[in-house]
Design a protein around this motif. Structure first.
Motif, PDB file in Angstrom:
ATOM      1  N   ALA A 269      -6.619  -2.339   7.479  1.00 20.22           N
ATOM      2  CA  ALA A 269      -5.539  -1.552   6.495  1.00 20.22           C
ATOM      3  C   ALA A 269      -6.457  -1.875   4.843  1.00 20.22           C
ATOM      4  CB  ALA A 269      -4.679  -1.347   6.461  1.00 20.22           C
ATOM      5  N   ALA A 270      -6.288  -3.008   5.210  1.00 16.73           N
ATOM      6  CA  ALA A 270      -6.277  -3.486   3.500  1.00 16.73           C
ATOM      7  C   ALA A 270      -7.780  -3.997   3.339  1.00 16.73           C
ATOM      8  CB  ALA A 270      -5.456  -4.950   3.116  1.00 16.73           C
ATOM      9  N   PHE A 271      -8.084  -5.087   4.600  1.00 18.09           N
ATOM     10  CA  PHE A 271      -9.730  -5.372   4.190  1.00 18.09           C
ATOM     11  C   PHE A 271     -10.730  -4.912   4.879  1.00 18.09           C
ATOM     12  CE2 PHE A 271      -6.801  -8.783   3.573  1.00 18.09           C
ATOM     13  CZ  PHE A 271      -6.254  -9.090   2.944  1.00 18.09           C
ATOM     14  N   ARG A 272     -10.314  -3.577   5.300  1.00 19.72           N
ATOM     15  CA  ARG A 272     -11.771  -2.547   5.812  1.00 19.72           C
ATOM     16  C   ARG A 272     -13.373  -2.407   4.927  1.00 19.72           C
ATOM     17  NH1 ARG A 272      -9.704   1.116   7.835  1.00 19.72           N
ATOM     18  NH2 ARG A 272      -9.026  -0.142  10.192  1.00 19.72           N
ATOM     19  N   ASN A 273     -14.691  -2.708   4.816  1.00 17.29           N
ATOM     20  CA  ASN A 273     -14.922  -2.567   3.730  1.00 17.29           C
ATOM     21  C   ASN A 273     -14.975  -3.854   3.066  1.00 17.29           C
ATOM     22  OD1 ASN A 273     -17.817  -1.056   3.095  1.00 17.29           O
ATOM     23  ND2 ASN A 273     -16.254  -0.538   0.953  1.00 17.29           N
ATOM     24  N   ASN A 274     -14.100  -4.964   3.734  1.00  8.90           N
ATOM     25  CA  ASN A 274     -14.222  -6.353   2.184  1.00  8.90           C
ATOM     26  C   ASN A 274     -13.203  -5.953   1.051  1.00  8.90           C
ATOM     27  OD1 ASN A 274     -14.330  -8.855   1.445  1.00  8.90           O
ATOM     28  ND2 ASN A 274     -15.669  -8.189   0.294  1.00  8.90           N
ATOM     29  N   GLY A 275     -12.026  -4.316   1.757  1.00  7.64           N
ATOM     30  CA  GLY A 275     -10.985  -4.535   0.966  1.00  7.64           C
ATOM     31  C   GLY A 275     -11.704  -3.040  -0.307  1.00  7.64           C
ATOM     32  N   GLN A 276     -12.963  -2.930  -0.510  1.00  9.62           N
ATOM     33  CA  GLN A 276     -13.363  -2.300  -1.904  1.00  9.62           C
ATOM     34  C   GLN A 276     -13.103  -0.339  -0.689  1.00  9.62           C
ATOM     35  OE1 GLN A 276     -17.050  -4.613  -2.396  1.00  9.62           O
ATOM     36  NE2 GLN A 276     -17.526  -4.134  -1.007  1.00  9.62           N
ATOM     37  N   ILE A 277     -12.292   0.267  -0.619  1.00  8.63           N
ATOM     38  CA  ILE A 277     -11.764   1.613  -0.309  1.00  8.63           C
ATOM     39  C   ILE A 277     -10.760   1.587  -1.187  1.00  8.63           C
ATOM     40  CG2 ILE A 277     -11.329   2.905   1.388  1.00  8.63           C
ATOM     41  CD1 ILE A 277     -12.296   0.532   3.565  1.00  8.63           C
ATOM     42  N   CYS A 278     -10.729   2.740  -1.740  1.00  7.45           N
ATOM     43  CA  CYS A 278      -9.844   4.188  -3.024  1.00  7.45           C
ATOM     44  C   CYS A 278      -8.296   3.881  -2.087  1.00  7.45           C
ATOM     45  CB  CYS A 278     -10.624   4.994  -3.331  1.00  7.45           C
ATOM     46  SG  CYS A 278     -11.001   6.445  -2.300  1.00  7.45           S
ATOM     47  N   ILE A 279      -8.418   4.654  -0.445  1.00  5.13           N
ATOM     48  CA  ILE A 279      -7.562   4.910   0.061  1.00  5.13           C
ATOM     49  C   ILE A 279      -7.043   3.227   0.892  1.00  5.13           C
ATOM     50  CG2 ILE A 279      -7.764   6.640   0.129  1.00  5.13           C
ATOM     51  CD1 ILE A 279      -8.752   6.727   2.837  1.00  5.13           C
ATOM     52  N   ILE A 371      -1.677  -8.167  -9.672  1.00  7.85           N
ATOM     53  CA  ILE A 371      -2.518  -8.507  -8.360  1.00  7.85           C
ATOM     54  C   ILE A 371      -1.326  -7.467  -7.731  1.00  7.85           C
ATOM     55  CG2 ILE A 371      -1.237 -10.482  -6.492  1.00  7.85           C
ATOM     56  CD1 ILE A 371      -4.381  -8.744  -6.291  1.00  7.85           C
ATOM     57  N   VAL A 372      -0.163  -6.923  -7.637  1.00  5.59           N
ATOM     58  CA  VAL A 372       0.944  -6.127  -7.141  1.00  5.59           C
ATOM     59  C   VAL A 372      -0.200  -4.887  -7.858  1.00  5.59           C
ATOM     60  CG1 VAL A 372       2.772  -4.938  -6.778  1.00  5.59           C
ATOM     61  CG2 VAL A 372       2.366  -7.517  -6.135  1.00  5.59           C
ATOM     62  N   GLN A 373       0.575  -5.035  -9.073  1.00  3.03           N
ATOM     63  CA  GLN A 373       0.014  -3.601 -10.065  1.00  3.03           C
ATOM     64  C   GLN A 373      -0.873  -2.696 -10.492  1.00  3.03           C
ATOM     65  OE1 GLN A 373       2.872  -1.530 -11.840  1.00  3.03           O
ATOM     66  NE2 GLN A 373       3.900  -3.161 -10.480  1.00  3.03           N
ATOM     67  N   GLU A 374      -2.458  -3.718 -10.099  1.00  3.77           N
ATOM     68  CA  GLU A 374      -2.809  -3.252 -10.512  1.00  3.77           C
ATOM     69  C   GLU A 374      -4.355  -2.854  -9.133  1.00  3.77           C
ATOM     70  OE1 GLU A 374      -5.388  -5.836 -13.492  1.00  3.77           O
ATOM     71  OE2 GLU A 374      -3.816  -6.112 -14.633  1.00  3.77           O
ATOM     72  N   GLU A 375      -4.805  -2.290  -9.168  1.00  4.37           N
ATOM     73  CA  GLU A 375      -6.061  -1.748  -8.092  1.00  4.37           C
ATOM     74  C   GLU A 375      -6.731  -2.541  -7.847  1.00  4.37           C
ATOM     75  OE1 GLU A 375      -8.587   1.364  -6.161  1.00  4.37           O
ATOM     76  OE2 GLU A 375      -8.957   1.278  -8.507  1.00  4.37           O
ATOM     77  N   GLN A 376      -6.595  -3.403  -6.760  1.00  7.06           N
ATOM     78  CA  GLN A 376      -7.669  -5.554  -6.415  1.00  7.06           C
ATOM     79  C   GLN A 376      -9.361  -5.041  -6.330  1.00  7.06           C
ATOM     80  OE1 GLN A 376      -4.927  -4.380  -4.977  1.00  7.06           O
ATOM     81  NE2 GLN A 376      -4.868  -5.674  -2.920  1.00  7.06           N
ATOM     82  N   ALA A 392      11.329  -0.136  -0.858  1.00 13.27           N
ATOM     83  CA  ALA A 392       9.887   0.132  -0.387  1.00 13.27           C
ATOM     84  C   ALA A 392       9.150   1.303  -1.168  1.00 13.27           C
ATOM     85  CB  ALA A 392       9.516   0.174   1.184  1.00 13.27           C
ATOM     86  N   VAL A 393      10.666   1.936  -0.720  1.00 16.62           N
ATOM     87  CA  VAL A 393      10.121   3.530  -1.571  1.00 16.62           C
ATOM     88  C   VAL A 393       9.051   4.159  -3.223  1.00 16.62           C
ATOM     89  CG1 VAL A 393      10.161   6.376  -1.421  1.00 16.62           C
ATOM     90  CG2 VAL A 393       9.895   5.014   0.500  1.00 16.62           C
ATOM     91  N   ALA A 394      10.382   3.504  -3.531  1.00 22.21           N
ATOM     92  CA  ALA A 394      11.152   3.634  -5.119  1.00 22.21           C
ATOM     93  C   ALA A 394      10.249   2.489  -5.771  1.00 22.21           C
ATOM     94  CB  ALA A 394      12.018   3.168  -5.690  1.00 22.21           C
ATOM     95  N   LYS A 395       9.469   1.503  -5.021  1.00 23.15           N
ATOM     96  CA  LYS A 395       8.218   0.692  -5.296  1.00 23.15           C
ATOM     97  C   LYS A 395       6.838   1.284  -5.287  1.00 23.15           C
ATOM     98  CE  LYS A 395      11.230  -4.027  -5.341  1.00 23.15           C
ATOM     99  NZ  LYS A 395      10.975  -5.163  -5.262  1.00 23.15           N
ATOM    100  N   ALA A 396       6.803   1.773  -4.039  1.00 25.02           N
ATOM    101  CA  ALA A 396       5.534   2.575  -3.777  1.00 25.02           C
ATOM    102  C   ALA A 396       5.470   3.689  -5.145  1.00 25.02           C
ATOM    103  CB  ALA A 396       6.161   2.627  -2.463  1.00 25.02           C
ATOM    104  N   ASN A 397       6.473   4.364  -5.287  1.00 25.52           N
ATOM    105  CA  ASN A 397       6.209   5.381  -6.213  1.00 25.52           C
ATOM    106  C   ASN A 397       6.491   4.979  -7.125  1.00 25.52           C
ATOM    107  OD1 ASN A 397       5.703   7.353  -3.960  1.00 25.52           O
ATOM    108  ND2 ASN A 397       8.505   7.719  -4.255  1.00 25.52           N
ATOM    109  N   ALA A 398       6.752   4.044  -8.181  1.00 23.50           N
ATOM    110  CA  ALA A 398       6.531   3.333  -9.278  1.00 23.50           C
ATOM    111  C   ALA A 398       4.879   2.820  -9.473  1.00 23.50           C
ATOM    112  CB  ALA A 398       7.565   2.067  -9.836  1.00 23.50           C
ATOM    113  N   SER A 399       4.585   4.213  -9.907  1.00 22.71           N
ATOM    114  CA  SER A 399       3.086   3.246  -9.913  1.00 22.71           C
ATOM    115  C   SER A 399       2.229   4.758 -10.615  1.00 22.71           C
ATOM    116  CB  SER A 399       2.232   3.031  -8.531  1.00 22.71           C
ATOM    117  OG  SER A 399       0.926   2.985  -8.751  1.00 22.71           O
ATOM    118  N   ASP A 400       0.975   4.004 -11.348  1.00 19.28           N
ATOM    119  CA  ASP A 400       0.320   4.910 -12.242  1.00 19.28           C
ATOM    120  C   ASP A 400      -0.419   6.005 -11.051  1.00 19.28           C
ATOM    121  OD1 ASP A 400       1.680   5.155 -15.173  1.00 19.28           O
ATOM    122  OD2 ASP A 400      -0.313   3.856 -15.460  1.00 19.28           O
ATOM    123  N   TYR A 401      -0.647   5.479 -10.202  1.00 21.16           N
ATOM    124  CA  TYR A 401      -1.866   6.149  -9.130  1.00 21.16           C
ATOM    125  C   TYR A 401      -0.981   6.431  -7.835  1.00 21.16           C
ATOM    126  CZ  TYR A 401      -4.732   2.225 -10.739  1.00 21.16           C
ATOM    127  OH  TYR A 401      -5.995   2.130 -11.816  1.00 21.16           O
TER     128      TYR A 401
END
Length: 471
Positions: A269-279, A371-376, A392-401
């Motif tokens: 989920a994280a490393f498919r296509n070397n992590g180069q996936i918007c989703i 590394i948590v706040q930016e899209e790597q 977890a839900v609160a932190k997941a939603n606390a994003s500009d994305y």
């Protein structure tokens, strides 16, 4: 046709050399694999003029004929999977199996899009009048596709635009133009001249397209930062826009998961296509009760995965696609090192040619860290321990994305209730990255504007027209 030489643009149904050329590198060894045509402003004008000239005839073409031609496009792609996947691996870096999945998946997406229909609504049908609302094509579409999935994401735009009756000028990324150019060559005898034009070029070409007065809509996939500039440029003529932009997707892992079962799934989920996936899952919030065993299982699995040249047998993860993104990934790793974050795997660049970064997993870095706040958009993943699912839900939603998110649990209904609280355009339960040509794909917040795929995505390539007839 030689798939590794003689790259030309497609303008007005003909092969056209660039005014000049630029090199395309293999990211696995940094060697030049080909010269791509560099479109001049005058050649872009020719492509837009060709699309404009072809528009009336294409708009008048019966939708069933357009549907048949989409299926013919899919057939042509399927018939050339082998050479196309080899070329895609050379320029993009992904392993052959992943390249084959992308090319074949493109054909399937084109076929799926061909089954969609444009709705017509009867607003009134009385003795006094008949009123209907229908959807009509916009005109000339300027499509700009990215380097991570250069083929399939181009056809996320081409397929619905053509079905709706528009004509297109497509620009692939300058990092990965070759496979798209070859597909343009393959399709020249299928479509009327000017319906699909493909031009390649450097950094100047994108702004020329987004500001061009002969283009009626821009469809763009790329970073949020570039998306803002696209929107600003398109505003000068009030172009319609569809923007599929960045994401910082969170995965939320409940304490009832089967650790050994989900560890490989979470890894990919994280490393498919070397992590180069918007989703891709770019933040992983794991409940404290299962954090330690799941962390160990993910790390153990990571050690079994082969990183290398995509042309080599057994490679599962290739290089970062280009030097700029490679530098960004290394900068994020350097920032975590400087701030004393704990590395479970990876953390060092690989010596030698190629843009290789080992799989890098971090152990519970601070929530406010880069590394948590930016899209790597690369092979780095922070594992994050949470005391509760509410946290977890609160932190997941606390994003500009707000592109996507996932919830993992042995209780799918419970996971669904949590997923419905996520402020994202896409939610997956016990999986990630499942997309369909029949289902809408969109981002919330700064992850995009508009929709791709499904009926909603098809309607993005139309204007609404209401007709009233007084009886």
């Amino acid at each position: 046709m030689n798939f590794e030489t003689d790259f030309t643009m497609t303008i007005g149904g003909k092969g056209v050399a660039g005014a000049s050329s630029f090199p395309v590198l293999n990211p696995a060894n940094e060697t030049v694999i080909a010269q791509a045509p560099d479109c001049s402003r005058e050649q872009l004008d020719e492509a837009v003029a060709a699309a404009r000239a072809a528009f009336p005839g294409w708009r008048a073409t019966p939708v069933e004929t357009r549907r048949d031609l989409l299926n013919a496009i899919a057939g042509r792609i399927f018939a050339n999977i082998e050479p196309l996947r080899r070329l895609l691996t050379l320029e993009q870096g992904k392993p052959y199996a992943d390249a084959e999945f992308e090319v074949g998946g493109t054909g399937m997406f084109v076929q799926g899009t061909a089954t969609l229909n444009l709705p017509e609504i009867v607003n009134e049908d009385s003795a006094e009048r008949k009123s209907i609302t229908r959807h009509v094509p916009i005109g000339v579409i300027g499509a700009i596709s990215p380097w991570n999935f250069p083929v399939i994401l181009a056809f996320f735009k081409i397929s619905p635009a053509l079905l709706a009756g528009n004509t297109i000028v497509l620009k692939p990324s300058p990092f990965t133009p070759l496979t798209t150019l070859k597909i343009g060559e393959l399709l020249r005898d299928l479509l009327p001249p000017g319906v699909l034009n493909i031009v390649s070029g450097g950094d100047a070409l994108g702004p020329w397209i987004t500001s061009h007065p002969g283009i009626d809509k821009v469809a763009f996939t790329g970073s949020t930062q570039t998306g803002r500039r696209v929107m600003e440029s398109a505003s000068s003529t009030l172009k319609r826009v569809t923007l599929e932009l960045g994401g910082n997707d969170a995965a939320i892992v409940l304490p009832d998961v089967d650790v050994n079962k989900v560890a490989p799934e979470l890894f990919w989920a994280a490393f498919r296509n070397n992590g180069q996936i918007c989703i891709a899952s770019k933040r992983m919030y794991i409940h404290k009760d299962v954090y330690e065993p799941l962390k160990d299982a993910i790390v153990d699995y990571a050690k079994t995965v082969k990183v290398g040249d995509g042309t080599e047998q057994g490679t599962q993860i290739g290089p970062v696609q280009n030097k700029q993104q490679y530098a960004r990934v290394l900068d994020l790793i350097a920032d975590s090192k400087k701030n004393g974050h704990h590395f479970l795997t990876g953390g060092d660049a690989v010596d030698g040619p190629g843009y290789f970064v080992p799989v890098t997993i971090l152990d519970n870095p601070p929530e406010d860290s880069r590394i948590v706040q930016e899209e790597q958009f690369g092979p780095i993943l922070p594992l994050l321990k949470v005391d509760s699912i509410e946290e977890a839900v609160a932190k997941a939603n606390a994003s500009d994305y707000g592109l996507g998110g996932s919830v993992w649990s042995s209780d799918a209904e419970k996971a669904l209730a949590i997923g419905e609280m996520l402020e994202t355009g896409n939610v997956w339960i016990n999986e990630t990255q499942h997309l369909s040509p029949l289902a809408a794909f969109a981002g919330h917040k700064q992850s995009g504007l508009g929709v791709e795929n499904g009926e909603a995505g098809l309607l993005e390539y139309t204007n609404v027209q209401t007709i009233s007839v007084k009886r």
